[in-house]
Design an enzyme around this catalytic site. Structure first.
Site, PDB file in Angstrom:
ATOM      1  CB  CYS A 130      43.587  57.724  -8.316  1.00  0.00           C
ATOM      2  SG  CYS A 130      43.945  59.288  -7.339  1.00  0.00           S
ATOM      3  CE  LYS A 188      48.563  62.155 -15.363  1.00  0.00           C
ATOM      4  NZ  LYS A 188      47.474  61.639 -14.988  1.00  0.00           N
ATOM      5  CE  LYS A 200      48.147  62.409 -11.257  1.00  0.00           C
ATOM      6  NZ  LYS A 200      47.089  61.682 -10.719  1.00  0.00           N
TER       7      LYS A 200
END
Length: 327
Positions: free
Chosen positions: A119, A252, A199
């Site tokens: 990321c 997540k 996510k």
């Protein structure tokens, strides 16, 4: 047949009986330990996460050795560079801090699985997960398509350093396909992608943002991370990543999204990873420190629940403690 012929308590009577009929197992080999690597010397404690530190490269290697000794499957690395810019260029630098850590671990503990979080938020001076742009309506946001080449470039740099798995966590549309194409073109056809496919824009990330120095300087990430209310969308996101070449899917956070873990596993039949995130960890640590809970019992029950929901792999800050308890 009904009671009194059928008595389910029969198989709960002794530890040996309970163990032999147990449906879900947790082992150290199911766990990955997150590590934060910085460019300073030694260790720097993270206030919101007792027992978790920012680490220099040599300290990361020491943690990797301990994971190998305990039987933990591997580590996932997050970098905290000293220099940041608008593009996050240290993410793909050959001598970037995560690339240094990957090489050092693979030289010292080659058998340990090394996953590289992929990321840009830790590397950009604005804290967002890609290049910023301004829409015609005057809204500042992340330019999805312009960010893809930078993510792909980072994946190649991580693979060149020796990462066993790259794990894109940015939630840009199309990034798995862009990363797969870049890895293949660079000769890394065997490097798997573990996609953060579901996510969520979660309130449980607070301690992580302190640890990784990745709090956005303005705005938030709700424009690209998922709405916590959406389960069907999580399955769609995951299946799109499968089409683009993801090898492992991730949900997540973990505990508030056990239903999503189950649905993604059933829909994809791929290996699924769940991230037992910083806020979940911090709450357990705080409650244990106050004497409200038995930390060991709560951690092992939590990991069992995540595995029971369908996770094949669990990323958790409790990994070393859990591994020692499970021995």
């Amino acid at each position: 047949m009904a009671f009194p012929v059928t008595r389910l308590r029969r198989l709960r009577a002794t530890p040996a009986l309970r163990a032999v009929v147990r449906e879900t197992a947790v082992t150290a080999g199911d766990l990955l330990l997150p590590l934060f690597v910085h460019e300073q010397d030694g260790r720097s404690p993270i206030g919101a996460m007792p027992g978790v530190d920012r680490l220099s490269v040599d300290e990361v290697v020491a943690e990797a050795r301990e994971c190998a000794r305990l039987g933990v499957a591997g580590v996932i690395l997050f970098g905290i560079p000293e220099q940041k810019d608008a593009e996050g260029s240290q993410a793909w630098a050959a001598d970037g801090i995560v690339q240094q850590a990957i090489r050092a671990i693979k030289q010292d503990v080659p058998e340990l699985l090394v996953v590289a979080d992929l990321c840009l938020c830790e590397y950009t001076d604005h804290g967002h997960c890609g290049i910023l742009c301004t829409t015609t309506a005057g809204i500042t946001t992340v330019d999805n398509d312009a960010s893809l080449p930078l993510l792909a470039r980072t994946a190649v740099a991580q693979a060149q350093a020796g990462a066993d798995v790259v794990a894109p966590s940015d939630m840009m549309d199309g990034r798995v396909g862009a990363i797969r194409a870049a890895l293949d073109e660079a000769g890394f056809t065997d490097t798997p992608i573990m996609s953060y496919s579901s996510k969520f824009a979660s309130a449980f990330y607070g301690p992580f943002r302190e640890a990784a120095d990745s709090t956005p300087s303005a705005g938030d990430r709700r424009g690209y991370q998922m709405d916590p209310a959406n389960g069907d969308e999580a399955v769609r996101e995951s299946l799109l990543d499968v089409e683009e070449g993801a090898d492992i899917l991730m949900v997540k956070p973990a505990l508030p999204y056990l239903d999503v873990i189950w649905r993604v596993k059933q829909a994809s039949r791929l290996p699924v990873c769940a991230y037992n995130v910083s806020g979940e960890y911090a709450m357990v640590k705080a409650a244990a420190a106050a004497g409200y809970i038995d930390e060991r019992a709560v951690v092992l029950e939590t990991l069992t629940a995540i595995r029971r929901a369908g996770a094949d792999i669990v990323i958790t800050y409790h990994a070393k403690d859990a591994a020692s308890w499970l021995q």
